[in-house]
Design a protein around this motif. Structure first.
Motif, mmCIF file in Angstrom:
data_model
loop_
_atom_site.group_PDB
_atom_site.id
_atom_site.type_symbol
_atom_site.label_atom_id
_atom_site.label_comp_id
_atom_site.label_asym_id
_atom_site.label_seq_id
_atom_site.Cartn_x
_atom_site.Cartn_y
_atom_site.Cartn_z
ATOM 1 N N THR A 1 3.850 -36.031 -26.130
ATOM 2 C CA THR A 1 3.524 -37.274 -26.380
ATOM 3 C C THR A 1 3.852 -38.142 -25.137
ATOM 4 O O THR A 1 4.784 -37.958 -24.255
ATOM 5 C CB THR A 1 4.787 -37.916 -27.572
ATOM 6 N N ILE A 2 2.721 -39.089 -24.939
ATOM 7 C CA ILE A 2 2.640 -39.939 -23.692
ATOM 8 C C ILE A 2 2.922 -41.564 -24.131
ATOM 9 O O ILE A 2 2.028 -41.796 -24.680
ATOM 10 C CB ILE A 2 1.439 -39.841 -22.998
ATOM 11 N N HIS A 3 4.246 -42.026 -24.001
ATOM 12 C CA HIS A 3 4.357 -43.262 -24.401
ATOM 13 C C HIS A 3 3.783 -44.075 -23.363
ATOM 14 O O HIS A 3 4.046 -43.932 -22.303
ATOM 15 C CB HIS A 3 5.945 -43.475 -24.547
ATOM 16 N N ILE A 4 3.051 -45.121 -23.942
ATOM 17 C CA ILE A 4 2.303 -46.066 -23.185
ATOM 18 C C ILE A 4 2.927 -47.596 -23.181
ATOM 19 O O ILE A 4 3.669 -47.968 -24.001
ATOM 20 C CB ILE A 4 0.745 -46.311 -23.832
ATOM 21 N N ALA A 5 2.943 -48.267 -22.039
ATOM 22 C CA ALA A 5 3.813 -49.397 -21.670
ATOM 23 C C ALA A 5 2.911 -50.548 -22.770
ATOM 24 O O ALA A 5 1.655 -50.486 -23.053
ATOM 25 C CB ALA A 5 3.230 -49.948 -20.363
ATOM 26 N N GLU A 6 3.872 -51.162 -23.170
ATOM 27 C CA GLU A 6 3.474 -52.324 -23.973
ATOM 28 C C GLU A 6 2.472 -53.294 -23.360
ATOM 29 O O GLU A 6 2.553 -53.320 -21.921
ATOM 30 C CB GLU A 6 4.831 -53.361 -24.426
ATOM 31 N N GLY A 7 1.488 -53.932 -24.052
ATOM 32 C CA GLY A 7 0.466 -54.614 -23.274
ATOM 33 C C GLY A 7 -0.661 -53.914 -22.923
ATOM 34 O O GLY A 7 -1.741 -54.255 -22.693
ATOM 35 N N THR A 8 -0.679 -52.580 -23.134
ATOM 36 C CA THR A 8 -1.843 -51.560 -23.027
ATOM 37 C C THR A 8 -2.174 -51.000 -24.140
ATOM 38 O O THR A 8 -1.207 -50.364 -24.904
ATOM 39 C CB THR A 8 -1.418 -50.575 -22.049
ATOM 40 N N ASP A 9 -3.230 -51.051 -24.767
ATOM 41 C CA ASP A 9 -3.679 -50.420 -25.917
ATOM 42 C C ASP A 9 -3.829 -48.938 -25.475
ATOM 43 O O ASP A 9 -4.836 -48.523 -24.752
ATOM 44 C CB ASP A 9 -4.966 -51.077 -26.465
ATOM 45 N N PRO A 10 -3.238 -47.994 -26.244
ATOM 46 C CA PRO A 10 -3.856 -46.643 -25.853
ATOM 47 C C PRO A 10 -5.101 -46.344 -25.965
ATOM 48 O O PRO A 10 -5.426 -45.460 -25.266
ATOM 49 C CB PRO A 10 -2.716 -45.846 -26.844
ATOM 50 N N ALA A 11 -5.694 -46.773 -27.027
ATOM 51 C CA ALA A 11 -7.034 -46.176 -27.150
ATOM 52 C C ALA A 11 -7.793 -46.687 -25.969
ATOM 53 O O ALA A 11 -9.015 -46.102 -25.840
ATOM 54 C CB ALA A 11 -7.509 -46.786 -28.422
ATOM 55 N N THR A 12 -7.519 -47.751 -25.446
ATOM 56 C CA THR A 12 -8.568 -48.359 -24.085
ATOM 57 C C THR A 12 -8.505 -47.120 -22.962
ATOM 58 O O THR A 12 -9.182 -47.420 -21.971
ATOM 59 C CB THR A 12 -8.101 -49.539 -23.822
ATOM 60 N N LEU A 13 -7.438 -46.542 -22.945
ATOM 61 C CA LEU A 13 -7.053 -45.318 -21.959
ATOM 62 C C LEU A 13 -7.988 -44.093 -21.970
ATOM 63 O O LEU A 13 -8.563 -43.429 -21.007
ATOM 64 C CB LEU A 13 -5.560 -45.020 -21.975
ATOM 65 N N LEU A 14 -8.730 -43.849 -23.239
ATOM 66 C CA LEU A 14 -9.383 -42.887 -23.589
ATOM 67 C C LEU A 14 -10.618 -42.498 -22.747
ATOM 68 O O LEU A 14 -11.199 -41.509 -22.192
ATOM 69 C CB LEU A 14 -9.608 -42.453 -24.956
ATOM 70 N N PRO A 15 -11.494 -43.681 -22.856
ATOM 71 C CA PRO A 15 -12.791 -43.618 -22.031
ATOM 72 C C PRO A 15 -12.684 -43.158 -20.695
ATOM 73 O O PRO A 15 -13.462 -42.313 -20.322
ATOM 74 C CB PRO A 15 -13.340 -45.099 -22.159
ATOM 75 N N ALA A 16 -11.683 -43.638 -19.932
ATOM 76 C CA ALA A 16 -11.558 -43.442 -18.662
ATOM 77 C C ALA A 16 -11.134 -42.042 -18.220
ATOM 78 O O ALA A 16 -11.462 -41.416 -17.352
ATOM 79 C CB ALA A 16 -10.553 -44.409 -17.927
ATOM 80 N N LEU A 17 -10.320 -41.433 -19.468
ATOM 81 C CA LEU A 17 -9.770 -40.406 -19.153
ATOM 82 C C LEU A 17 -10.842 -39.044 -19.603
ATOM 83 O O LEU A 17 -11.222 -38.429 -18.605
ATOM 84 C CB LEU A 17 -8.628 -40.069 -20.168
ATOM 85 N N ALA A 18 -11.623 -39.435 -20.438
ATOM 86 C CA ALA A 18 -12.845 -38.823 -20.598
ATOM 87 C C ALA A 18 -13.949 -38.538 -19.374
ATOM 88 O O ALA A 18 -14.332 -37.597 -19.052
ATOM 89 C CB ALA A 18 -13.789 -39.385 -21.936
ATOM 90 N N GLU A 19 -13.973 -39.702 -18.901
ATOM 91 C CA GLU A 19 -14.944 -39.942 -17.778
ATOM 92 C C GLU A 19 -14.235 -39.028 -16.650
ATOM 93 O O GLU A 19 -15.151 -38.343 -15.774
ATOM 94 C CB GLU A 19 -15.116 -41.229 -17.243
ATOM 95 N N SER A 20 -12.991 -39.095 -16.326
ATOM 96 C CA SER A 20 -12.261 -38.382 -15.367
ATOM 97 C C SER A 20 -12.466 -36.808 -15.622
ATOM 98 O O SER A 20 -12.265 -36.096 -14.412
ATOM 99 C CB SER A 20 -10.959 -38.623 -15.190
ATOM 100 N N TYR A 21 -12.790 -36.335 -16.774
ATOM 101 C CA TYR A 21 -13.180 -35.025 -16.938
ATOM 102 C C TYR A 21 -14.461 -34.566 -17.176
ATOM 103 O O TYR A 21 -14.925 -33.385 -17.097
ATOM 104 C CB TYR A 21 -12.305 -34.425 -18.108
ATOM 105 N N SER A 22 -15.288 -35.548 -17.042
ATOM 106 C CA SER A 22 -16.915 -35.380 -17.189
ATOM 107 C C SER A 22 -17.632 -34.395 -16.255
ATOM 108 O O SER A 22 -18.337 -33.563 -16.478
ATOM 109 C CB SER A 22 -17.463 -36.532 -17.407
ATOM 110 N N SER A 23 -16.951 -34.364 -15.111
ATOM 111 C CA SER A 23 -17.643 -33.441 -14.139
ATOM 112 C C SER A 23 -16.570 -32.260 -13.726
ATOM 113 O O SER A 23 -16.891 -31.438 -13.052
ATOM 114 C CB SER A 23 -17.913 -34.297 -12.912
ATOM 115 N N ASP A 24 -15.526 -32.085 -14.483
ATOM 116 C CA ASP A 24 -14.752 -30.889 -14.477
ATOM 117 C C ASP A 24 -15.141 -29.672 -15.146
ATOM 118 O O ASP A 24 -15.326 -29.757 -16.289
ATOM 119 C CB ASP A 24 -13.427 -31.488 -15.040
#
Length: 137
Positions: free
Chosen positions: A56-79
């Motif tokens: 479980t990765i606890h996310i800082a208040e003020g950051t919507d956890p769902a908004t982190l997923l597209p960038a994470l997916a992009e970081s693995y897109s060429s892996d």
């Protein structure tokens, strides 16, 4: 089957859980809490298993956890180790990383906690006779 020992397969999955957390913005991550143990699940037939666990990765208040997923997916897109796909549902935003030998990671929101959960599945391995598939691992 990966040809890895159970310990090597587990170590790979644990390292990937940390790698995934490490690809998130540093200021977004509060803590990374691994599960206490893993469960062995049948992978491809008699004596072949994968370790299912997670973190479980606890996310800082003020950051919507769902908004982190597209960038994470992009970081693995060429892996080349993984295929990436969106696995959103009505109750959860998530992405899936699928690798060789049934290795996989589902990273998604929890619906309750201010966190992302990584469900991990290690590469398949042959269970030695000294281990039971009912052991915590």
């Amino acid at each position: 089957m990966s040809g890895m020992t159970p310990q090597q397969s587990k170590a790979r999955a644990l390292a990937m859980e940390q790698e995934i957390a490490g690809r998130l913005p540093k200021d977004a991550v509060v803590t990374v809490d691994p599960s206490r143990g893993g469960t062995l699940i049948s992978c491809a037939g008699d004596g072949v298993y994968s370790r299912a666990a997670g973190v479980t990765i606890h996310i800082a208040e003020g950051t919507d956890p769902a908004t982190l997923l597209p960038a994470l997916a992009e970081s693995y897109s060429s892996d080349t180790r993984f295929q990436v796909r969106d696995v959103d549902s009505d109750y959860r935003s998530a992405i899936q990383l699928s690798g060789e030998y049934a290795e996989g990671y589902v990273i998604g929101t929890t619906g309750g906690e201010h966190a992302l959960v990584v469900d991990s599945f290690s590469p398949c391995f042959e269970l030695p006779p000294t281990m039971s598939p009912f052991d915590d691992f």
